[in-house]
Design an enzyme around this catalytic site. Structure first.
Site, PDB file in Angstrom:
ATOM      1  N   LYS A  72      -1.226   9.092  10.151  1.00  9.62           N
ATOM      2  CA  LYS A  72      -0.061   8.213  10.034  1.00  9.62           C
ATOM      3  C   LYS A  72       0.806   8.291  11.296  1.00  9.62           C
ATOM      4  O   LYS A  72       1.289   7.275  11.781  1.00  9.62           O
ATOM      5  CB  LYS A  72       0.747   8.557   8.781  1.00  9.62           C
ATOM      6  CG  LYS A  72       0.045   8.096   7.505  1.00  9.62           C
ATOM      7  CD  LYS A  72       0.816   8.459   6.257  1.00  9.62           C
ATOM      8  CE  LYS A  72       0.070   8.005   5.019  1.00  9.62           C
ATOM      9  NZ  LYS A  72       0.659   8.483   3.767  1.00  9.62           N
TER      10      LYS A  72
ATOM     11  N   LYS B 143     -12.717   1.585   6.671  1.00 14.69           N
ATOM     12  CA  LYS B 143     -12.209   1.752   5.307  1.00 14.69           C
ATOM     13  C   LYS B 143     -11.158   0.682   5.007  1.00 14.69           C
ATOM     14  O   LYS B 143     -10.281   0.437   5.841  1.00 14.69           O
ATOM     15  CB  LYS B 143     -11.577   3.147   5.169  1.00 14.69           C
ATOM     16  CG  LYS B 143     -11.044   3.451   3.783  1.00 14.69           C
ATOM     17  CD  LYS B 143      -9.987   4.547   3.798  1.00 14.69           C
ATOM     18  CE  LYS B 143      -8.668   3.992   3.331  1.00 14.69           C
ATOM     19  NZ  LYS B 143      -7.833   4.737   2.464  1.00 14.69           N
TER      20      LYS B 143
ATOM     21  N   LYS C   6      -4.346  -0.924   3.418  1.00 14.23           N
ATOM     22  CA  LYS C   6      -3.180  -1.765   3.729  1.00 14.23           C
ATOM     23  C   LYS C   6      -2.769  -1.564   5.176  1.00 14.23           C
ATOM     24  O   LYS C   6      -2.349  -2.490   5.847  1.00 14.23           O
ATOM     25  CB  LYS C   6      -2.001  -1.356   2.829  1.00 14.23           C
ATOM     26  CG  LYS C   6      -2.107  -1.831   1.413  1.00 14.23           C
ATOM     27  CD  LYS C   6      -1.085  -1.095   0.529  1.00 14.23           C
ATOM     28  CE  LYS C   6      -1.742  -0.450  -0.658  1.00 14.23           C
ATOM     29  NZ  LYS C   6      -1.052   0.695  -1.216  1.00 14.23           N
TER      30      LYS C   6
HETATM   31  P1  ADP Z   1      -3.977   2.249   1.365  1.00 19.34           P
HETATM   32  O1  ADP Z   1      -4.944   3.042   2.215  1.00 19.34           O
HETATM   33  O2  ADP Z   1      -4.350   0.815   1.322  1.00 19.34           O
HETATM   34  O3  ADP Z   1      -2.533   2.479   1.764  1.00 19.34           O
HETATM   35  P2  ADP Z   1      -3.343   3.967  -0.823  1.00 19.34           P
HETATM   36  O4  ADP Z   1      -3.263   5.132   0.123  1.00 19.34           O
HETATM   37  O5  ADP Z   1      -2.061   3.465  -1.419  1.00 19.34           O
HETATM   38  O6  ADP Z   1      -4.117   2.776  -0.102  1.00 19.34           O
HETATM   39  O7  ADP Z   1      -4.360   4.336  -1.984  1.00 19.34           O
HETATM   40  C1  ADP Z   1      -4.170   4.194  -3.381  1.00 19.34           C
HETATM   41  C2  ADP Z   1      -5.441   4.680  -4.076  1.00 19.34           C
HETATM   42  O8  ADP Z   1      -6.550   3.819  -3.720  1.00 19.34           O
HETATM   43  C3  ADP Z   1      -5.856   6.098  -3.656  1.00 19.34           C
HETATM   44  O9  ADP Z   1      -6.406   6.781  -4.772  1.00 19.34           O
HETATM   45  C4  ADP Z   1      -6.906   5.846  -2.602  1.00 19.34           C
HETATM   46  O10 ADP Z   1      -7.814   6.918  -2.466  1.00 19.34           O
HETATM   47  C5  ADP Z   1      -7.586   4.585  -3.117  1.00 19.34           C
HETATM   48  N1  ADP Z   1      -8.149   3.809  -1.998  1.00 19.34           N
HETATM   49  C6  ADP Z   1      -7.460   3.190  -1.004  1.00 19.34           C
HETATM   50  N2  ADP Z   1      -8.294   2.551  -0.148  1.00 19.34           N
HETATM   51  C7  ADP Z   1      -9.556   2.771  -0.609  1.00 19.34           C
HETATM   52  C8  ADP Z   1     -10.859   2.377  -0.169  1.00 19.34           C
HETATM   53  N3  ADP Z   1     -11.032   1.606   0.897  1.00 19.34           N
HETATM   54  N4  ADP Z   1     -11.923   2.785  -0.873  1.00 19.34           N
HETATM   55  C9  ADP Z   1     -11.759   3.548  -1.994  1.00 19.34           C
HETATM   56  N5  ADP Z   1     -10.568   3.956  -2.468  1.00 19.34           N
HETATM   57  C10 ADP Z   1      -9.464   3.586  -1.795  1.00 19.34           C
END
Ligand code: ADP
Ligand code: TRP
Length: 337
Positions: free
Chosen positions: A117, A195, A198
């Site tokens: 981050k 991956k 957001k």
């Molecule tokens: P982002 O990376 O979009 O900010 P978050 O960190 O808010 O997403 O993740 C919320 C949940 O979704 C977590 O449990 C995270 O492990 C899962 N998650 C986020 N992106 C993925 C992905 N590309 N594949 C599988 N799980 C994901």
């Protein structure tokens, strides 16, 4: 809902930092919904955590409402799972403080997500550094056993287990040592093949529809193999995303067409689009209905907060006693909940 001693407790949270996407759904939300029938589930919207990246109050509250609508539309059943806003249980910040006193700086310094981050330009605040401690408090305050998440959260759960162990060794066995649970789609690729996240601007939103959705799907990055040539399904983002929705037979059929040649990626993209529209149609409808009724959504979150907070309070009574404190002197009757 039963909350017997032997019952398994599942807990997870999602930050209200933007529109939820296919990675969130197939990595986390889908298993959250399925687990509702397998134990006591605590699911919350991690708005304290979101403060590490969002400084616009309006945006925070709108995102929080959006996540609530998304979850309810996707099948979260508030009569089964305890669904609430993290900040409606402020005791969790108190536990985070207490846990921070048994947490080594070295443990937090190894956190991959913190480094990521900061590298992406997010301010290196103390809150961002403490993020895993607050997450440990989320998990431990409800005495959770299993944390269903996507792959990127594994290190945080391992850190939580470390903190719980250190606390228990210092003060007695209060916390179960939690484990993580991954779905088979723990790493969903984004439209660029990294991956889906957001923060990488490569998402396909769960509730996108019509032209917006079409544009996203048609924009999925593919290689430049000509239409006639055979293609390798294992190397294609479109195939990976299609596989999330398709049956084994459908997957095998499309893989065969890739290998045979004569089919362009555009056609595979259209098939993916049709699958998404079909799969999410009922949830889209339900979301539109729910959005018309904000007070029902608010009532669900309030009810969830009441139930979550009463569990959190009991844990905090034990924690405070264990470290040598009394319960807070203000009688509970003065509280709002
Ligand atoms: P982002 O990376 O979009 O900010 P978050 O960190 O808010 O997403 O993740 C919320 C949940 O979704 C977590 O449990 C995270 O492990 C899962 N998650 C986020 N992106 C993925 C992905 N590309 N594949 C599988 N799980 C994901
Ligand atoms: N860090 C998690 C994410 O970005 C969100 C979260 C906060 C969480 N507290 C939690 C997940 C406790 C599981 C358990 O996705």
């Amino acid at each position: 809902m039963s909350e017997t001693k032997n019952e398994k407790r599942f807990l997870s949270g999602v930050q209200p930092t933007g529109k939820l996407h296919l990675g969130n759904y197939f990595g986390a939300i889908k298993q959250h919904i399925e687990l509702q029938n397998e134990g006591t589930c605590f699911y919350f919207i991690a708005d304290y955590h979101a403060l590490t990246t969002i400084r616009d109050p309006k945006q925070l509250s709108e995102n929080t409402r959006d996540v609530a609508l998304d979850y309810l539309a996707l099948g979260l059943d508030p009569t089964k799972a305890i669904f609430f806003r993290q900040s409606d249980v402020p005791e969790v910040t108190e536990l985070a403080w207490i846990l921070s006193t048994v947490t080594n700086m070295g443990l937090l310094e190894r956190a991959v997500s913190y480094k990521d981050k900061v590298e992406r330009g997010i301010e290196a605040s103390v809150g961002l550094f403490m993020y895993p401690v607050l997450m440990a408090a989320d998990i431990l305050i409800y005495l959770s056993h299993v944390v269903p998440v996507g792959h990127d959260q594994i290190q945080h759960i391992e850190m939580t287990a470390d903190m719980a162990g250190k606390f228990n060794r210092a003060y007695g066995d209060i916390f179960p040592i939690p484990t993580y649970r991954l779905d088979k789609e723990a790493k969903v690729p984004g439209i660029d093949g990294q991956k889906m996240s957001k923060s990488y601007n490569n998402t396909i939103e769960i509730f996108a529809e019509g032209n917006t959705l079409k544009k996203k799907v048609m924009g999925i990055v593919t290689d430049s193999t000509p239409v006639e040539a055979p293609k390798d399904p294992a190397k294609c983002n479109v195939f990976a995303l299609y596989s999330l929705f398709a049956t084994d037979d459908e997957k095998a059929e499309l893989a065969e067409r890739y290998r045979a040649g004569g089919m362009g990626y555009g056609e595979a993209k259209k098939m993916l689009l049709a699958k998404m529209d079909e799969y999410f149609a009922p949830a889209r409808e339900k979301r539109k209905q729910l959005a018309k009724d904000p007070s029902t959504v608010e009532d669900i979150l309030k009810e969830g907060a009441k139930r979550a907070r009463s569990v959190a309070r009991k844990t905090m009574d034990r924690v405070r006693k264990a470290v040598g404190m009394k319960p807070p002197v203000i009688p509970l009757a003065f509280d709002r909940v």
